[in-house]
Design a protein around this motif. Sequence first.
Motif, PDB file in Angstrom:
ATOM      1  N   ARG A  72      68.363 133.372 130.620  1.00 34.05           N
ATOM      2  CA  ARG A  72      68.120 133.827 129.248  1.00 34.05           C
ATOM      3  C   ARG A  72      68.543 135.272 129.100  1.00 34.05           C
ATOM      4  N   ASP A  73      68.895 135.615 127.882  1.00 29.60           N
ATOM      5  CA  ASP A  73      69.231 136.978 127.509  1.00 29.60           C
ATOM      6  C   ASP A  73      68.324 137.333 126.345  1.00 29.60           C
ATOM      7  N   ASN A  74      67.239 138.017 126.640  1.00 29.80           N
ATOM      8  CA  ASN A  74      66.261 138.303 125.599  1.00 29.80           C
ATOM      9  C   ASN A  74      66.803 139.240 124.527  1.00 29.80           C
ATOM     10  N   ALA A  75      67.708 140.115 124.891  1.00 29.71           N
ATOM     11  CA  ALA A  75      68.300 141.006 123.904  1.00 29.71           C
ATOM     12  C   ALA A  75      69.120 140.245 122.877  1.00 29.71           C
ATOM     13  N   MET A  76      69.654 139.090 123.286  1.00 37.42           N
ATOM     14  CA  MET A  76      70.457 138.268 122.400  1.00 37.42           C
ATOM     15  C   MET A  76      69.703 137.061 121.865  1.00 37.42           C
ATOM     16  N   ASN A  77      68.437 136.937 122.197  1.00 32.49           N
ATOM     17  CA  ASN A  77      67.622 135.795 121.771  1.00 32.49           C
ATOM     18  C   ASN A  77      68.294 134.469 122.106  1.00 32.49           C
ATOM     19  N   THR A  78      68.792 134.381 123.312  1.00 32.35           N
ATOM     20  CA  THR A  78      69.564 133.213 123.712  1.00 32.35           C
ATOM     21  C   THR A  78      69.154 132.745 125.100  1.00 32.35           C
ATOM     22  N   MET A  79      69.052 131.432 125.255  1.00 29.90           N
ATOM     23  CA  MET A  79      68.824 130.809 126.541  1.00 29.90           C
ATOM     24  C   MET A  79      70.032 129.961 126.893  1.00 29.90           C
ATOM     25  N   TYR A  80      70.280 129.810 128.183  1.00 29.60           N
ATOM     26  CA  TYR A  80      71.449 129.079 128.651  1.00 29.60           C
ATOM     27  C   TYR A  80      71.062 128.038 129.694  1.00 29.60           C
ATOM     28  N   LEU A  81      71.910 127.043 129.809  1.00 28.61           N
ATOM     29  CA  LEU A  81      71.804 126.082 130.891  1.00 28.61           C
ATOM     30  C   LEU A  81      73.204 125.830 131.426  1.00 28.61           C
ATOM     31  N   GLN A  82      73.478 126.343 132.604  1.00 25.17           N
ATOM     32  CA  GLN A  82      74.742 126.085 133.274  1.00 25.17           C
ATOM     33  C   GLN A  82      74.602 124.804 134.080  1.00 25.17           C
ATOM     34  N   MET A  83      75.442 123.836 133.797  1.00 21.30           N
ATOM     35  CA  MET A  83      75.373 122.528 134.434  1.00 21.30           C
ATOM     36  C   MET A  83      76.646 122.303 135.231  1.00 21.30           C
ATOM     37  N   ASN A  84      76.494 122.168 136.529  1.00 19.32           N
ATOM     38  CA  ASN A  84      77.619 121.929 137.424  1.00 19.32           C
ATOM     39  C   ASN A  84      77.466 120.585 138.109  1.00 19.32           C
ATOM     40  N   SER A  85      78.556 120.109 138.684  1.00 19.21           N
ATOM     41  CA  SER A  85      78.563 118.841 139.411  1.00 19.21           C
ATOM     42  C   SER A  85      77.932 117.726 138.599  1.00 19.21           C
ATOM     43  N   LEU A  86      78.334 117.624 137.370  1.00 16.31           N
ATOM     44  CA  LEU A  86      77.741 116.642 136.466  1.00 16.31           C
ATOM     45  C   LEU A  86      78.117 115.225 136.862  1.00 16.31           C
ATOM     46  N   ASN A  87      77.199 114.321 136.663  1.00 15.05           N
ATOM     47  CA  ASN A  87      77.440 112.908 136.907  1.00 15.05           C
ATOM     48  C   ASN A  87      77.021 112.116 135.678  1.00 15.05           C
ATOM     49  N   PRO A  88      77.419 110.850 135.593  1.00 12.28           N
ATOM     50  CA  PRO A  88      77.089 110.078 134.388  1.00 12.28           C
ATOM     51  C   PRO A  88      75.598 110.004 134.092  1.00 12.28           C
ATOM     52  N   GLU A  89      74.764 110.099 135.108  1.00 10.58           N
ATOM     53  CA  GLU A  89      73.323 110.059 134.890  1.00 10.58           C
ATOM     54  C   GLU A  89      72.804 111.293 134.159  1.00 10.58           C
ATOM     55  N   ASP A  90      73.622 112.327 134.065  1.00  3.43           N
ATOM     56  CA  ASP A  90      73.248 113.513 133.313  1.00  3.43           C
ATOM     57  C   ASP A  90      73.530 113.364 131.824  1.00  3.43           C
ATOM     58  N   SER A  91      74.191 112.297 131.431  1.00  2.00           N
ATOM     59  CA  SER A  91      74.470 112.077 130.017  1.00  2.00           C
ATOM     60  C   SER A  91      73.167 111.936 129.252  1.00  2.00           C
ATOM     61  N   ALA A  92      73.011 112.728 128.222  1.00  2.00           N
ATOM     62  CA  ALA A  92      71.766 112.733 127.461  1.00  2.00           C
ATOM     63  C   ALA A  92      71.913 113.667 126.279  1.00  2.00           C
ATOM     64  N   VAL A  93      70.937 113.601 125.399  1.00  7.31           N
ATOM     65  CA  VAL A  93      70.772 114.632 124.388  1.00  7.31           C
ATOM     66  C   VAL A  93      69.899 115.719 124.992  1.00  7.31           C
ATOM     67  N   TYR A  94      70.380 116.929 124.978  1.00  6.27           N
ATOM     68  CA  TYR A  94      69.672 118.057 125.578  1.00  6.27           C
ATOM     69  C   TYR A  94      69.014 118.888 124.490  1.00  6.27           C
ATOM     70  N   TYR A  95      67.740 119.180 124.692  1.00 11.65           N
ATOM     71  CA  TYR A  95      66.954 119.940 123.736  1.00 11.65           C
ATOM     72  C   TYR A  95      66.515 121.274 124.319  1.00 11.65           C
ATOM     73  N   CYS A  96      66.675 122.305 123.547  1.00 15.60           N
ATOM     74  CA  CYS A  96      66.069 123.593 123.809  1.00 15.60           C
ATOM     75  C   CYS A  96      64.658 123.564 123.246  1.00 15.60           C
ATOM     76  N   THR A  97      63.670 123.935 124.054  1.00 21.22           N
ATOM     77  CA  THR A  97      62.287 123.880 123.595  1.00 21.22           C
ATOM     78  C   THR A  97      61.553 125.178 123.907  1.00 21.22           C
ATOM     79  N   LYS A  98      60.635 125.529 123.040  1.00 20.97           N
ATOM     80  CA  LYS A  98      59.850 126.744 123.134  1.00 20.97           C
ATOM     81  C   LYS A  98      58.463 126.436 123.648  1.00 20.97           C
ATOM     82  N   GLY A  99      57.989 127.210 124.601  1.00 20.32           N
ATOM     83  CA  GLY A  99      56.622 127.106 125.034  1.00 20.32           C
ATOM     84  C   GLY A  99      55.679 127.721 124.023  1.00 20.32           C
ATOM     85  N   ALA A 100      54.428 127.293 124.066  1.00 20.94           N
ATOM     86  CA  ALA A 100      53.422 127.835 123.159  1.00 20.94           C
ATOM     87  C   ALA A 100      52.964 129.227 123.575  1.00 20.94           C
TER      88      ALA A 100
END
Length: 121
Positions: A72-100
Amino acid sequence: EVQLAESGGGLVQPGGSLRLSCAASGFTFGNYYMNWVRQSPGKGLEWIAGISSSGGSLLYVDSVKGRFTISRDNAMNTMYLQMNSLNPEDSAVYYCTKGAGSNWRDALDAWGQGILVTVSS
């Protein structure tokens, strides 16, 4: 008012990489634990990664550990997910979620619209 917007998804071949971004607004981003969750027909909803408010602590589900990196980059209000070595089982809808709150045990109280990742040849 809280808004989370994912970007960076798409189609990638097995073994490839993608970098997802989550742009946050409507709250003090740097005060909250953040997470990535994914949903697929075979697995349903699955929490995959979390990051502390400062970015100093990272957690992953075993299936992505060593392949995915949350940041995450708090100065930019942005979170990231770097995904490497992807396989078909990683196929999905990905959601960014906020903790309470700032703790990893806190509930998820806001979700992005989701972004589709398809891993296929």
